[in-house]
Design a protein around this motif. Sequence first.
Motif, short mmCIF file in Angstrom:
data_model
loop_
_atom_site.label_atom_id
_atom_site.label_comp_id
_atom_site.label_asym_id
_atom_site.label_seq_id
_atom_site.Cartn_x
_atom_site.Cartn_y
_atom_site.Cartn_z
N ALA A 141 -8.63 -10.69 -4.02
CA ALA A 141 -8.93 -9.34 -3.55
C ALA A 141 -7.65 -8.62 -3.12
CB ALA A 141 -9.93 -9.38 -2.41
N PHE A 142 -7.72 -7.28 -3.15
CA PHE A 142 -6.55 -6.44 -2.88
C PHE A 142 -7.00 -5.27 -2.01
CE2 PHE A 142 -3.84 -2.85 -3.81
CZ PHE A 142 -2.57 -3.37 -3.96
N ALA A 143 -6.37 -5.09 -0.85
CA ALA A 143 -6.68 -3.97 0.03
C ALA A 143 -5.39 -3.37 0.53
CB ALA A 143 -7.55 -4.44 1.21
N VAL A 144 -5.24 -2.05 0.38
CA VAL A 144 -3.99 -1.41 0.75
C VAL A 144 -4.25 0.02 1.20
CG1 VAL A 144 -3.51 -0.61 -1.60
CG2 VAL A 144 -1.61 -0.96 -0.02
N GLY A 145 -3.44 0.50 2.16
CA GLY A 145 -3.55 1.89 2.58
C GLY A 145 -3.32 2.07 4.06
N PHE A 146 -3.74 3.24 4.56
CA PHE A 146 -3.60 3.62 5.96
C PHE A 146 -4.99 3.63 6.58
CE2 PHE A 146 -3.16 7.55 8.85
CZ PHE A 146 -2.96 6.76 9.97
N ALA A 147 -5.22 2.73 7.51
CA ALA A 147 -6.53 2.61 8.17
C ALA A 147 -6.42 3.15 9.58
CB ALA A 147 -6.99 1.15 8.19
N SER A 148 -7.04 4.28 9.81
CA SER A 148 -7.03 4.88 11.14
C SER A 148 -8.42 4.77 11.74
CB SER A 148 -6.58 6.33 11.07
OG SER A 148 -6.57 6.91 12.36
N ALA A 149 -9.27 5.77 11.53
CA ALA A 149 -10.62 5.72 12.05
C ALA A 149 -11.54 4.91 11.15
CB ALA A 149 -11.16 7.13 12.24
N ALA A 150 -11.13 4.65 9.91
CA ALA A 150 -11.96 3.93 8.94
C ALA A 150 -11.23 2.70 8.44
CB ALA A 150 -12.35 4.84 7.78
N ASN A 151 -12.00 1.69 8.03
CA ASN A 151 -11.44 0.44 7.54
C ASN A 151 -11.16 0.49 6.05
OD1 ASN A 151 -11.71 -0.69 10.15
ND2 ASN A 151 -13.81 -1.33 9.70
N ILE A 152 -10.32 -0.43 5.60
CA ILE A 152 -10.04 -0.64 4.18
C ILE A 152 -10.41 -2.09 3.88
CG2 ILE A 152 -8.27 -0.61 2.39
CD1 ILE A 152 -6.69 1.36 4.13
N ILE A 153 -11.50 -2.28 3.13
CA ILE A 153 -12.06 -3.62 2.94
C ILE A 153 -12.26 -3.92 1.47
CG2 ILE A 153 -13.94 -5.20 3.52
CD1 ILE A 153 -12.40 -4.26 5.96
N ALA A 154 -11.75 -5.05 1.00
CA ALA A 154 -12.04 -5.58 -0.33
C ALA A 154 -12.65 -6.96 -0.13
CB ALA A 154 -10.79 -5.65 -1.18
#
Length: 283
Positions: A205-218
Motif C-alpha cells: 500500500a502507498f499513502a502520501v500527502g498533507f494530512a491536517s483535518a482529514a486522514n490519508i489512508i491506504a
Amino acid sequence: GVFGRCEQAAGGNSLMQHGGGAFPPTLLAGNVFSSSGTTAQMLNQSGGSVVIGSAYASGSSSQASLSNSAASYGNFTGGYAWSQNTGTADVLNQGSGSFLWAYVATQGAGLARTAGSGAFAAGRLQGNGTSNLESLGGGSFVQGFLNAGVGRIADLRCTSAASGGFAQGSVQGNTGNAAIQASANGAFAQGYALNGNINASANGAFAVGFASAANIIASAPNAQQFGPGTNTQSDSLSVGTTMRLKGTVGIPTTPRDGDMWVAGGFVYIHSNGTTRKFDGIDI
C-alpha cells in the motif's frame, strides 16, 4: 573503548557500561548525568556496536537512556536524550545491523527505537506526551520530525512495523493526534501529518500527502492514496475522495462516484450513483 563523563547528584542514578555480548564493543562514548533520584544511562552490551550520546535527566520522575541491548550485532546508536520532571526519554537500538540517530527532548514519554535486521531510523522527537519514532521490521526505514507544543496532544508516531516498510515525513500534533505509519510488508507512507494520520496498512500500500483535518489512508493490498481520503480497494489509485482508478479487470468491490474500471473490454465509470459503460459513442 569507553569514553565519557558519568555524574550523579543528590541520590540520583547514573550508569555507563559496556560489554556482555559475544564480542567486545568498539566504542562507548557520551555524557551521562542524573539528579534527585532520577536515572540516566548509557549501555552497550553487544558485539561490534557503537553508542555515541548524551543522556541527561533531572527531576523526581525523570529518566534518560541510550542503549544497545544484548544479542545485537554491528549496530550504531547516536542520540541525545533529555528528560526533566515528568518524563522519560530513550534512544534505543536492538536489531542486527541497525542504525539509529535521534534527538529526543521530552517532559513526557518519548522514544526512538530500531529492532530488526537492517533497520534504519532517524529523526527528532520533542513533546509533552507520547512520541514514537520506530523501525521494527527487517529492512524497514523510518525518517521523520515529530513535534508537539506545550499543552498539546502528542501521540506522535512515525512507524514502519513490517519487512520492507517505508515511513518518512514530518509529524506535528498541534491540536490533535498525528501519525505517519507504514505497517505492512512493502508499505509506503510519506508526507506531513498535522493533526491527522498518514497510514499505509496493507501489503504494497502507498499513502502520501498533507494530512491536517482529514486522514490519508491506504488499507488494501496495492492500494494508493494521494491526498486526504481513504482507499479500501485493492490494486487501485485514488486521488482525494472523488477520483479512483482500478488497475485490474472487474468492478470494484464497492463502486463509488468517480470510480473507473475495465470489464469485458469496455471502460466503465460510476457517476452520480449510476454505473455507465463508455463505448465511444455514449455514456
